[in-house]
Design a protein around this motif. Sequence first.
Motif, PDB file in Angstrom:
ATOM      1  N   ASP A 232      14.123  44.008  32.531  1.00  0.00           N
ATOM      2  CA  ASP A 232      15.319  44.764  32.887  1.00  0.00           C
ATOM      3  C   ASP A 232      14.953  46.151  33.391  1.00  0.00           C
ATOM      4  O   ASP A 232      13.866  46.670  33.086  1.00  0.00           O
ATOM      5  CB  ASP A 232      16.243  44.884  31.672  1.00  0.00           C
ATOM      6  CG  ASP A 232      16.780  43.536  31.218  1.00  0.00           C
ATOM      7  OD1 ASP A 232      16.915  42.644  32.080  1.00  0.00           O
ATOM      8  OD2 ASP A 232      17.053  43.383  30.012  1.00  0.00           O
ATOM      9  N   PRO A 233      15.839  46.775  34.159  1.00  0.00           N
ATOM     10  CA  PRO A 233      15.579  48.128  34.663  1.00  0.00           C
ATOM     11  C   PRO A 233      15.268  49.095  33.526  1.00  0.00           C
ATOM     12  O   PRO A 233      15.879  49.039  32.454  1.00  0.00           O
ATOM     13  CB  PRO A 233      16.888  48.501  35.374  1.00  0.00           C
ATOM     14  CG  PRO A 233      17.519  47.195  35.709  1.00  0.00           C
ATOM     15  CD  PRO A 233      17.140  46.256  34.616  1.00  0.00           C
ATOM     16  N   ALA A 234      14.305  49.968  33.775  1.00  0.00           N
ATOM     17  CA  ALA A 234      13.899  50.957  32.786  1.00  0.00           C
ATOM     18  C   ALA A 234      13.937  52.338  33.421  1.00  0.00           C
ATOM     19  O   ALA A 234      13.360  52.543  34.495  1.00  0.00           O
ATOM     20  CB  ALA A 234      12.493  50.650  32.270  1.00  0.00           C
ATOM     21  N   PRO A 235      14.606  53.291  32.809  1.00  0.00           N
ATOM     22  CA  PRO A 235      14.665  54.655  33.372  1.00  0.00           C
ATOM     23  C   PRO A 235      13.261  55.221  33.567  1.00  0.00           C
ATOM     24  O   PRO A 235      12.377  55.020  32.738  1.00  0.00           O
ATOM     25  CB  PRO A 235      15.441  55.431  32.303  1.00  0.00           C
ATOM     26  CG  PRO A 235      16.207  54.406  31.548  1.00  0.00           C
ATOM     27  CD  PRO A 235      15.358  53.174  31.544  1.00  0.00           C
ATOM     28  N   GLY A 236      13.068  55.899  34.686  1.00  0.00           N
ATOM     29  CA  GLY A 236      11.788  56.538  34.954  1.00  0.00           C
ATOM     30  C   GLY A 236      10.702  55.604  35.422  1.00  0.00           C
ATOM     31  O   GLY A 236       9.532  55.999  35.499  1.00  0.00           O
TER      32      GLY A 236
END
Length: 321
Positions: free
Chosen positions: A181-185
């Motif tokens: 899943d998308p991960a910040p940074g």
Amino acid sequence: MSTTWTDAVVVARYDATPRIAVFDLARADGDELWEYEPGAHIDVQLGTAGLIRQYSLCGHPDIRKQYRLAVLDEPASRGGSRAMHALAEGDTLRIAAPRNRFGLTSARRHVLLAGGIGITPLLSMAQSLDATGGDYRLHYCARSRSEAAFLADLENHPRVTLHFDDEQPEQLLDLGRDLGDPAPGTAVYVCGPGGFMDYALGRAAELGWPASALHKERFSASPPAAAEPGGGGEGGFTVRLSSSGAEYLVPEDQSVLDVLLANGVEAPNSCGQGICGECVVRVRAGEPDHRDEVLTDEERGEGLFTPCSSRSKSPVLELEL
């Protein structure tokens, strides 16, 4: 903008796989080469006919005395790979100063997805991140170990995962598992053949990764998309130059760049496929029909345009030239 060229000599050449040759190039006059950031590529001029092709730099960016290229022998190519594979140690050619539209961002973590010869710019990124202590994971996909270049440098690296089509099915790249899943940074970089690119980018989008986190570089253009009915891009249109007001008809079977060059307009250009970004100009008026593989949605929204591959949805397209 003029391109800066220099004469170079092949100081070393070896076969990394039966189809991938590696070339180390140095300036013919012995001086240092230009600085570059990982992900950059250079134009290479081959032979007396002036054939120009683009190849990613896959050596360590801190080494200024030599550039390293790895070139796949591609039978369906436009002639560049054949000409490169014919080179031997001691041969000379001309190279241009590096350009980069695929550089590392300031993300906290980097995921590098390489398919086949797409390892070339990502290898340079990995080497740079190793040197600076960057957090990354490289996934390198190839049909088999025998077709994987630089395997000796990568197979025991703690940040590298290898995926080969002819080995255990569970070893194949699975972006649900290997990207998640998308991960910040976190920034994702994708390079390889068209099918690999389409799979990786499409699957990342399905997983919810935003376009702003996905960075790509193609080695060849995708098949042209069908024009939108009534959109204007399927027929001819007029291109106008903002500097002079000159207007030229762009027929259906020619690109904007073709027409500009045929009329003596000095327009920057290189790949002719909408994948390198050298020809990018700004639209002053009209509605472009973007067909490139290099501009981001933000850049398109800012009015940038590739005359070599894109067209117009409006009867007149005015360019900042």
